[in-house]
Motif scaffolding. Structure first.
Motif, PDB file in Angstrom:
ATOM      1  N   LEU A  37       0.838  -1.203   0.000  1.00 45.45           N
ATOM      2  CA  LEU A  37       0.000   0.000   0.000  1.00 45.45           C
ATOM      3  C   LEU A  37       0.871   1.251   0.000  1.00 45.45           C
ATOM      4  N   PHE A  38       1.954   1.188   0.789  1.00 46.02           N
ATOM      5  CA  PHE A  38       2.899   2.299   0.839  1.00 46.02           C
ATOM      6  C   PHE A  38       3.486   2.553  -0.546  1.00 46.02           C
ATOM      7  N   PHE A  39       3.914   1.460  -1.200  1.00 45.01           N
ATOM      8  CA  PHE A  39       4.496   1.575  -2.543  1.00 45.01           C
ATOM      9  C   PHE A  39       3.476   2.174  -3.513  1.00 45.01           C
ATOM     10  N   GLN A  40       2.255   1.652  -3.420  1.00 43.69           N
ATOM     11  CA  GLN A  40       1.217   2.106  -4.336  1.00 43.69           C
ATOM     12  C   GLN A  40       0.928   3.601  -4.157  1.00 43.69           C
ATOM     13  N   LYS A  41       0.785   4.014  -2.892  1.00 42.95           N
ATOM     14  CA  LYS A  41       0.454   5.414  -2.627  1.00 42.95           C
ATOM     15  C   LYS A  41       1.602   6.332  -3.032  1.00 42.95           C
ATOM     16  N   ALA A  42       2.823   5.961  -2.646  1.00 41.81           N
ATOM     17  CA  ALA A  42       3.946   6.870  -2.851  1.00 41.81           C
ATOM     18  C   ALA A  42       4.440   6.868  -4.288  1.00 41.81           C
ATOM     19  N   PHE A  43       4.490   5.694  -4.906  1.00 42.53           N
ATOM     20  CA  PHE A  43       5.181   5.625  -6.193  1.00 42.53           C
ATOM     21  C   PHE A  43       4.263   5.400  -7.389  1.00 42.53           C
ATOM     22  N   ILE A  44       3.049   4.913  -7.168  1.00 50.31           N
ATOM     23  CA  ILE A  44       2.139   4.774  -8.315  1.00 50.31           C
ATOM     24  C   ILE A  44       1.190   5.959  -8.333  1.00 50.31           C
ATOM     25  N   GLU A  45       0.655   6.291  -7.164  1.00 53.76           N
ATOM     26  CA  GLU A  45      -0.282   7.420  -7.110  1.00 53.76           C
ATOM     27  C   GLU A  45       0.423   8.748  -6.830  1.00 53.76           C
ATOM     28  N   HIS A  46       1.732   8.697  -6.629  1.00 54.66           N
ATOM     29  CA  HIS A  46       2.551   9.899  -6.448  1.00 54.66           C
ATOM     30  C   HIS A  46       2.137  10.740  -5.251  1.00 54.66           C
ATOM     31  N   ASP A  47       1.598  10.104  -4.211  1.00 54.76           N
ATOM     32  CA  ASP A  47       1.240  10.842  -2.999  1.00 54.76           C
ATOM     33  C   ASP A  47       2.274  10.494  -1.929  1.00 54.76           C
ATOM     34  N   ILE A  48       3.418  11.184  -1.981  1.00 47.41           N
ATOM     35  CA  ILE A  48       4.552  10.835  -1.126  1.00 47.41           C
ATOM     36  C   ILE A  48       4.202  10.998   0.356  1.00 47.41           C
ATOM     37  N   GLY A  49       3.501  12.079   0.692  1.00 50.15           N
ATOM     38  CA  GLY A  49       3.157  12.343   2.087  1.00 50.15           C
ATOM     39  C   GLY A  49       2.306  11.230   2.674  1.00 50.15           C
ATOM     40  N   PHE A  50       1.301  10.804   1.924  1.00 49.56           N
ATOM     41  CA  PHE A  50       0.427   9.740   2.391  1.00 49.56           C
ATOM     42  C   PHE A  50       1.217   8.441   2.533  1.00 49.56           C
ATOM     43  N   GLY A  51       2.062   8.171   1.533  1.00 54.18           N
ATOM     44  CA  GLY A  51       2.892   6.964   1.575  1.00 54.18           C
ATOM     45  C   GLY A  51       3.771   6.955   2.820  1.00 54.18           C
ATOM     46  N   ALA A  52       4.361   8.110   3.141  1.00 55.16           N
ATOM     47  CA  ALA A  52       5.227   8.200   4.316  1.00 55.16           C
ATOM     48  C   ALA A  52       4.422   7.924   5.588  1.00 55.16           C
ATOM     49  N   ALA A  53       3.189   8.410   5.622  1.00 55.47           N
ATOM     50  CA  ALA A  53       2.339   8.163   6.790  1.00 55.47           C
ATOM     51  C   ALA A  53       2.061   6.664   6.933  1.00 55.47           C
ATOM     52  N   VAL A  54       1.791   5.998   5.798  1.00 55.66           N
ATOM     53  CA  VAL A  54       1.568   4.553   5.830  1.00 55.66           C
ATOM     54  C   VAL A  54       2.813   3.853   6.378  1.00 55.66           C
ATOM     55  N   ALA A  55       3.982   4.292   5.906  1.00 54.03           N
ATOM     56  CA  ALA A  55       5.236   3.683   6.361  1.00 54.03           C
ATOM     57  C   ALA A  55       5.386   3.831   7.865  1.00 54.03           C
TER      58      ALA A  55
END
Lengths: 322, 435
Positions: free
Chosen positions: A279-297
């Motif tokens: 999910l982190f990968f998908q949010k940060a690198f596919i959907e380009h939402d780095i902030g959200f991805g970082a929160a998931v991490a």
């Protein structure tokens, strides 16, 4: 850094002088020591500590795909609580982890069996069990994908010879996670086994002799001597398994992706397999939402810290150090 | 795994001495040296200007190298290095390079990423540079030019394009006594043929109906008169009745058993199922040509026709473009190279050896002639009514959700209209974040 370096020698000259004689020698020695650990320290700082700090900061920002972030407060964490896929990803991840933990007793058993003196071809077995550990996960996943194919796969072919019509192992939403976990078990068995084999070498043979003198059978010996004596190894393997399983990504990524198209493009099982890291990968690198991805991490980091802390607290109850 | 046990040494860093610092400096310099070396685009004194050209398709590398050779012959003062980055990591790497300011001077761009890179100032605006380098955008299909224009500014020179055709297996058609597809076919003709060509007892299917956008439901949505994204790029078209009809076209084929199940098409990639000779029809791209031509089982058995029409004729068209990095050290040379990549000469080389349809009008015939066993003219016949591949500023944010949302509709567990409604909601939420 410079001011502390200047202050230190003044603070403790006498001890250095009395213990080691002349200070310059000690000083040079220390310089060498720092030189020696410098590569690790720098590597750790550059590749682990700094990115961790950066990710933590990013989780409070709304950042574009090419940097340039703006402060967003706790907006990402609030959005995360609203995101419907997060809950399922947490469930998937913990279910996968639970299955991996169930593999530990299996590894203990295999190690105990392979440690028997009279066993023929012991080293051949050890190599076979260890082979998946040193094989590239990507290659492993590709091979299993082919074996799991619902229509033309090896697994279903073998089942069909005994009259069973097997399911679509890797694309049925109700089954795919278990299929994946089975690969995970197979891949980690060899590594865990090696650690337990090493642990078994350290168990004094007198214990076994004494137990046998007292009339204990092989099962009783295994449960009352082997397992308690291996408990530090079991503890270590448990910690590693939990941390690794909670971070599971490559297997899911490879199994869910469709060759020749975007990652996870069309596998109907993806929502039931997607791990937190996925999910982190998908949010940060596919959907380009780095902030959200970082929160998931960081939610994942929180889980890992919590679970590991609990494990360390509980270890007093069952881990025996000789 | 390695996040633990770091507090010990960290507490003592204050005691680092000159030697340690020197080592650190040496390492840092070494790292900087590596970074500088890999990015290229540096001048060494009075030598030739160095440009890096990054691509992702290995099979096109020889053709790209020949184009570069031709460019260097005409421009001896510029040296271009072709850099191949595998498809799987191309975008991750490019994103990281663009963030750190070290993207290659010229590189390939695709539709879904075009606006993302253009809107973030990564791509060099070309509007004034095109005329200066004798590039005329009227030499390329308009739908492709549009794909690489953002807010009235052109950012890419079209390189190639692909459309989708109806590939069919003649052997299965002959055996079932069904007439081969041609330009008279409609949705109804196709559905009837798919039913006749299906034979469950022989494990034989009439058609493949995977939930793919460009190859499947984008085409049928356009053919039903619908859209995926509104003309102004701000709202989803998935909840419109025409889009639902375009989606239902495929789910009906799965439901009726004329197509293998979604699970089967997930386990084995649709084009492989078609190549196995068990499926009569397949909506495949012009990019499948090379693979099908190489397969000995398909020799003489396979051909391609234009897509059947719905309420109107339509097909999704997508193509790549060559773009330049906004922060390149050599904007003049990069623009000149970009212009050459978009020239007729480069397109001819591409048509003959690249295996893709060149974007430059009038050069596409060479691509058709290169593989005479298939009626490749079908792919070109579709261009006049082709619809630009739907994109937005952050295309993958909604596009990556499509298969997940549509999956249950393909499996028959969710109603198509419900899934389309849900997808429109997901897409509109993603689009509203783009502002």
């Amino acid at each position: 850094m410079t001011h502390t370096a200047a202050a230190r020698p003044a603070a403790r000259p006498s001890r250095a002088a009395t213990r080691r004689g002349r200070r310059p020698g000690r000083r040079r020695e220390r310089a060498w020591a720092y030189l020696m650990i410098a590569p690790t320290t720098i590597g750790l700082s550059v590749f682990y500590l700094w990115p961790i700090a950066q990710t933590f900061y990013d989780s409070f920002t709304s950042s574009g795909p090419f940097g340039g972030s703006t402060w967003a407060g706790t907006a990402n964490y609030a959005a995360l609580a609203q995101e419907p896929t997060v809950g399922q990803a947490v469930v998937n991840t913990f279910l996968y982890t639970a299955i991996q933990l169930a593999g530990i007793p299996l590894a203990v058993l295999v190690a105990a069996l392979l440690n028997q003196k009279g066993l023929r071809g012991r080293s051949v077995y050890r190599v076979l069990y260890f082979l998946p550990v040193v094989t590239m996960p990507v290659a492993v996943a590709m091979l299993w994908r082919w074996m799991y194919d619902g229509n033309y796969g090896l697994v279903n072919y073998l089942l069909s010879t005994v009259g069973i019509h097997g399911p679509h192992w890797a694309s049925d939403p109700d089954i795919a996670l278990y299929s994946l976990a089975a690969i995970g078990l197979w891949m980690s068995l060899g590594y865990n086994m090696v650690i337990f084999l090493a642990g078994l070498q350290g168990v004094p043979t007198e214990f076994y002799e004494a137990a046998r003198m007292d009339g204990a059978g092989p099962v009783r010996i295994f449960l009352r001597i082997t397992v308690p004596m291996l408990s530090p190894n079991i503890f270590f393997v448990t910690i590693l398994t939990v941390i690794n399983s909670l971070q599971m990504f490559d297997l899911a990524y490879m199994m869910m992706s469709t060759p020749g198209s975007a990652a996870g493009a069309a596998n109907p099982a993806l929502p039931k397999v997607r791990s937190i890291t996925y999910l982190f990968f998908q949010k940060a690198f596919i959907e380009h939402d780095i902030g959200f991805g970082a929160a998931v991490a960081f939610v994942l980091v929180g889980f890992i810290v919590l679970v590991t802390f609990v494990q360390f607290r509980l270890q007093k109850r069952w881990v025996h150090y000789v | 795994m390695n996040t633990r046990r770091t507090s010990g040494p960290a507490g003592r860093t204050g005691r680092r001495r000159a030697a340690a610092l020197a080592a650190a400096a040496a390492l840092a310099l070494g790292a900087a040296g590596c970074a500088g070396g890999s990015t290229g685009g540096t001048t060494n004194g009075s030598g030739p200007v160095q440009l890096t050209y990054r691509i992702w398709d290995k099979s096109q590398q020889p053709a790209m190298q020949h184009i570069v050779d031709a460019f260097q012959a005409a421009n001896p003062s510029v040296k271009v290095t072709v850099q191949l980055t595998a498809n799987a990591e191309y975008w991750t790497k490019l994103q990281a390079d663009a963030t750190s300011g070290s993207a290659p001077d010229v590189f390939w761009m695709n539709g879904p990423n075009a606006q993302l890179y253009a809107s973030n100032g990564i791509l060099m605006p070309l509007s004034d540079k095109l005329a200066a380098n004798h590039v005329s955008l009227s030499d390329y299909p308009q739908s492709l030019v549009n794909l690489y224009s953002y807010k009235g500014t052109q950012y890419g020179v079209p390189k190639d394009f692909d459309t989708v055709g109806l590939w069919y297996n003649k052997k299965l058609f002959d055996a079932a006594g069904v007439k081969y597809p041609d330009d008279t076919w409609t949705w109804q003709t196709l559905q009837d043929a798919a039913r006749k060509l299906t034979d469950a007892s022989k494990d034989q299917y009439g058609i493949l109906a995977p939930p793919f956008g460009q190859e499947n439901y984008y085409d049928t949505i356009f053919q039903a008169g619908g859209s995926v994204i509104s003309a102004d790029g701000t709202s989803s078209g998935f909840d419109q009745p025409a889009a639902v009809a375009g989606l239902k076209f495929w789910t009906d084929l799965v439901k009726s058993g004329a197509s293998p199940s979604l699970k089967t098409m997930t386990d084995t990639f649709p084009s492989q199922l078609f190549e196995s000779g068990k499926v009569a029809m397949y909506y495949g791209g012009s990019w499948d040509t090379l693979e099908f031509a190489k397969n000995p089982n398909l020799q003489g058995n396979v051909d391609v026709a234009v897509l059947p029409q719905g309420t109107k004729r339509a097909v999704a068209i997508h193509g790549l473009a060559n773009v330049a990095y906004a922060k390149t050290k050599h904007p003049k040379e990069a623009a000149a190279f970009l212009a050459f990549l978009g020239s007729k000469q480069a397109a001819e080389i591409e048509a003959q050896e690249g295996g893709v349809i060149p974007a430059f009008n009038s050069t596409q015939q060479s691509w058709v002639n290169a593989t005479p066993q298939f009626h490749l003219q079908s792919f070109l016949d579709e261009v006049p009514y082709a619809v630009t591949y739907p994109t937005s500023k952050n295309t993958s944010a909604w596009q990556s959700q499509e298969a997940v949302v549509f999956g249950p509709a393909w499996e028959g567990t969710t109603d198509v209209a419900t899934a389309a409604q849900k997808m429109a909601g997901v897409m509109n939420a993603a689009l509203s974040k783009e502002k």
